[in-house]
Design an enzyme around this catalytic site. Sequence first.
Site, PDB file in Angstrom:
ATOM      1  N   LYS A   1       2.142   0.767 -12.673  1.00  0.00           N
ATOM      2  CA  LYS A   1       3.472   1.192 -13.122  1.00  0.00           C
ATOM      3  C   LYS A   1       4.487   0.098 -12.846  1.00  0.00           C
ATOM      4  O   LYS A   1       4.414  -0.581 -11.827  1.00  0.00           O
ATOM      5  CB  LYS A   1       3.875   2.452 -12.360  1.00  0.00           C
ATOM      6  CG  LYS A   1       5.343   2.828 -12.599  1.00  0.00           C
ATOM      7  CD  LYS A   1       5.631   4.244 -12.294  1.00  0.00           C
ATOM      8  CE  LYS A   1       5.792   4.532 -10.818  1.00  0.00           C
ATOM      9  NZ  LYS A   1       5.943   5.985 -10.610  1.00  0.00           N
TER      10      LYS A   1
ATOM     11  N   ASP B   1       0.544   0.275   4.390  1.00  0.00           N
ATOM     12  CA  ASP B   1       1.310  -0.501   3.420  1.00  0.00           C
ATOM     13  C   ASP B   1       0.355  -1.432   2.682  1.00  0.00           C
ATOM     14  O   ASP B   1      -0.329  -2.245   3.307  1.00  0.00           O
ATOM     15  CB  ASP B   1       2.381  -1.310   4.170  1.00  0.00           C
ATOM     16  CG  ASP B   1       3.303  -2.054   3.217  1.00  0.00           C
ATOM     17  OD1 ASP B   1       2.917  -2.285   2.049  1.00  0.00           O
ATOM     18  OD2 ASP B   1       4.412  -2.403   3.661  1.00  0.00           O
TER      19      ASP B   1
ATOM     20  N   TRP C   1      -2.999  11.721  -8.860  1.00  0.00           N
ATOM     21  CA  TRP C   1      -3.846  10.744  -9.561  1.00  0.00           C
ATOM     22  C   TRP C   1      -5.245  10.735  -8.942  1.00  0.00           C
ATOM     23  O   TRP C   1      -6.238  10.615  -9.649  1.00  0.00           O
ATOM     24  CB  TRP C   1      -3.232   9.336  -9.501  1.00  0.00           C
ATOM     25  CG  TRP C   1      -2.215   9.082 -10.575  1.00  0.00           C
ATOM     26  CD1 TRP C   1      -1.363   9.997 -11.123  1.00  0.00           C
ATOM     27  CD2 TRP C   1      -1.944   7.830 -11.231  1.00  0.00           C
ATOM     28  NE1 TRP C   1      -0.579   9.392 -12.076  1.00  0.00           N
ATOM     29  CE2 TRP C   1      -0.913   8.070 -12.158  1.00  0.00           C
ATOM     30  CE3 TRP C   1      -2.463   6.536 -11.118  1.00  0.00           C
ATOM     31  CZ2 TRP C   1      -0.393   7.055 -12.975  1.00  0.00           C
ATOM     32  CZ3 TRP C   1      -1.950   5.530 -11.927  1.00  0.00           C
ATOM     33  CH2 TRP C   1      -0.935   5.788 -12.848  1.00  0.00           C
TER      34      TRP C   1
HETATM   35  C1  LIG Z   1       5.334   8.197  -7.648  1.00  0.00           C
HETATM   36  S1  LIG Z   1       4.545   8.296  -6.087  1.00  0.00           S
HETATM   37  C2  LIG Z   1       2.828   8.359  -6.528  1.00  0.00           C
HETATM   38  C3  LIG Z   1       2.353   9.672  -7.076  1.00  0.00           C
HETATM   39  C4  LIG Z   1       0.848   9.751  -7.205  1.00  0.00           C
HETATM   40  N1  LIG Z   1       0.368   8.868  -8.251  1.00  0.00           N
HETATM   41  C5  LIG Z   1       0.370  11.155  -7.533  1.00  0.00           C
HETATM   42  O1  LIG Z   1      -0.002  11.386  -8.685  1.00  0.00           O
HETATM   43  O2  LIG Z   1       0.365  12.026  -6.649  1.00  0.00           O
HETATM   44  C6  LIG Z   1       4.719   6.649  -5.457  1.00  0.00           C
HETATM   45  C7  LIG Z   1       4.093   6.407  -4.091  1.00  0.00           C
HETATM   46  O3  LIG Z   1       4.020   5.013  -3.828  1.00  0.00           O
HETATM   47  C8  LIG Z   1       4.025   4.850  -2.446  1.00  0.00           C
HETATM   48  N2  LIG Z   1       4.269   3.454  -2.069  1.00  0.00           N
HETATM   49  C9  LIG Z   1       5.368   2.716  -2.323  1.00  0.00           C
HETATM   50  N3  LIG Z   1       5.260   1.497  -1.788  1.00  0.00           N
HETATM   51  C10 LIG Z   1       4.049   1.442  -1.185  1.00  0.00           C
HETATM   52  C11 LIG Z   1       3.371   0.435  -0.436  1.00  0.00           C
HETATM   53  N4  LIG Z   1       3.920  -0.751  -0.196  1.00  0.00           N
HETATM   54  N5  LIG Z   1       2.148   0.723   0.050  1.00  0.00           N
HETATM   55  C12 LIG Z   1       1.587   1.934  -0.175  1.00  0.00           C
HETATM   56  N6  LIG Z   1       2.180   2.913  -0.875  1.00  0.00           N
HETATM   57  C13 LIG Z   1       3.404   2.691  -1.378  1.00  0.00           C
HETATM   58  C14 LIG Z   1       5.127   5.802  -2.021  1.00  0.00           C
HETATM   59  O4  LIG Z   1       5.030   6.132  -0.651  1.00  0.00           O
HETATM   60  C15 LIG Z   1       4.892   7.003  -2.945  1.00  0.00           C
HETATM   61  O5  LIG Z   1       4.144   8.014  -2.313  1.00  0.00           O
END
Ligand SMILES: C[S@@+](CC[C@H](N)C(=O)[O-])C[C@H]1O[C@@H](n2cnc3c(N)ncnc32)[C@H](O)[C@@H]1O
Length: 236
Positions: A190, A125, A82
């Site tokens: 999302k 986070d 993204w």
């Molecule tokens: C589906 S992936 C995202 C893919 C990204 N949009 C791409 O196109 O490359 C979801 C991501 O959300 C991150 N994530 C989940 N909870 C999070 C949080 N509390 N803080 C930061 N990142 C988080 C995960 O580590 C994961 O890498």
Amino acid sequence: TSNYFLHLHCRCLHTTVGFLKKKTATENWWLERHLKDPFVKATKQQNYRCRSAFKLLEIDDKFHILRPGLSVLDCGAAPGAWSQVAVEKVNALGTDPSAPTGFVLGVDLMRISPLEGAVFLPEADITDPNTLRAIQSLLPAGKVDAILSDMAPNATGIKDLDHQKLISLCLGLVNLAQSILKPKGTLLCKFWDGHESRVLQNRLKEQFREVKTLKPQASRKDSSESYFLARLYKGK
Ligand SMILES: C[S@@+](CC[C@H](N)C(=O)[O-])C[C@H]1O[C@@H](n2cnc3c(N)ncnc32)[C@H](O)[C@@H]1O
Ligand SMILES: *[C@@H]1O[C@H](CO)[C@@H](O)[C@H](O)[C@H]1NC(C)=O
């Protein structure tokens, strides 16, 4: 067979399928689907880090949320697809000298390989107050025009629980918007559909003039994933 491994990003989980290992039925099904997927082919051809790029491209083609000069916060940015799309669309590299130059900041719990034109805050986070402070210190104007979130918690497989966790993450973003989103800004997030989707939708409707529910073609048909596109932030 040669001794090699295929590294696949399935829903951007960094899944590795070993060809020498005997695969389970699920792995076989998954691998077959993966190899047939037209978006997976296009991902490779166009050098995106993950097929999820096509969801953002599709949403942007239709709703024009990104344009040169905008500053963007990409939440859950790893592995960075993204952010790749955002860098192109906001002209973060100044590739088009006649257009304004934008800014992209990506945040994730995971590490993210460097990407030209983007600033990353890895191993952070988004729900941690220290992360908000770090984000604010990295933003050139202190605020962004758009907050994008493709975040997802690690799924437990318990649908209701996963749904609730992701809704809370999104509600956290709505709070975050108060500190870092410009008036009239955009929030794209999302969610996994379930009984609390309405709670999030209503909160967004309070704070934005326009809220749409989107299900991109590039989202897998068997997934309960959708996106809320909230535009025209009322601000304070
Ligand atoms: C589906 S992936 C995202 C893919 C990204 N949009 C791409 O196109 O490359 C979801 C991501 O959300 C991150 N994530 C989940 N909870 C999070 C949080 N509390 N803080 C930061 N990142 C988080 C995960 O580590 C994961 O890498
Ligand atoms: C998912 O699990 C991995 C491996 O245990 C961990 O590194 C990562 O931070 C987790 N991601 C989330 C969103 O909790």
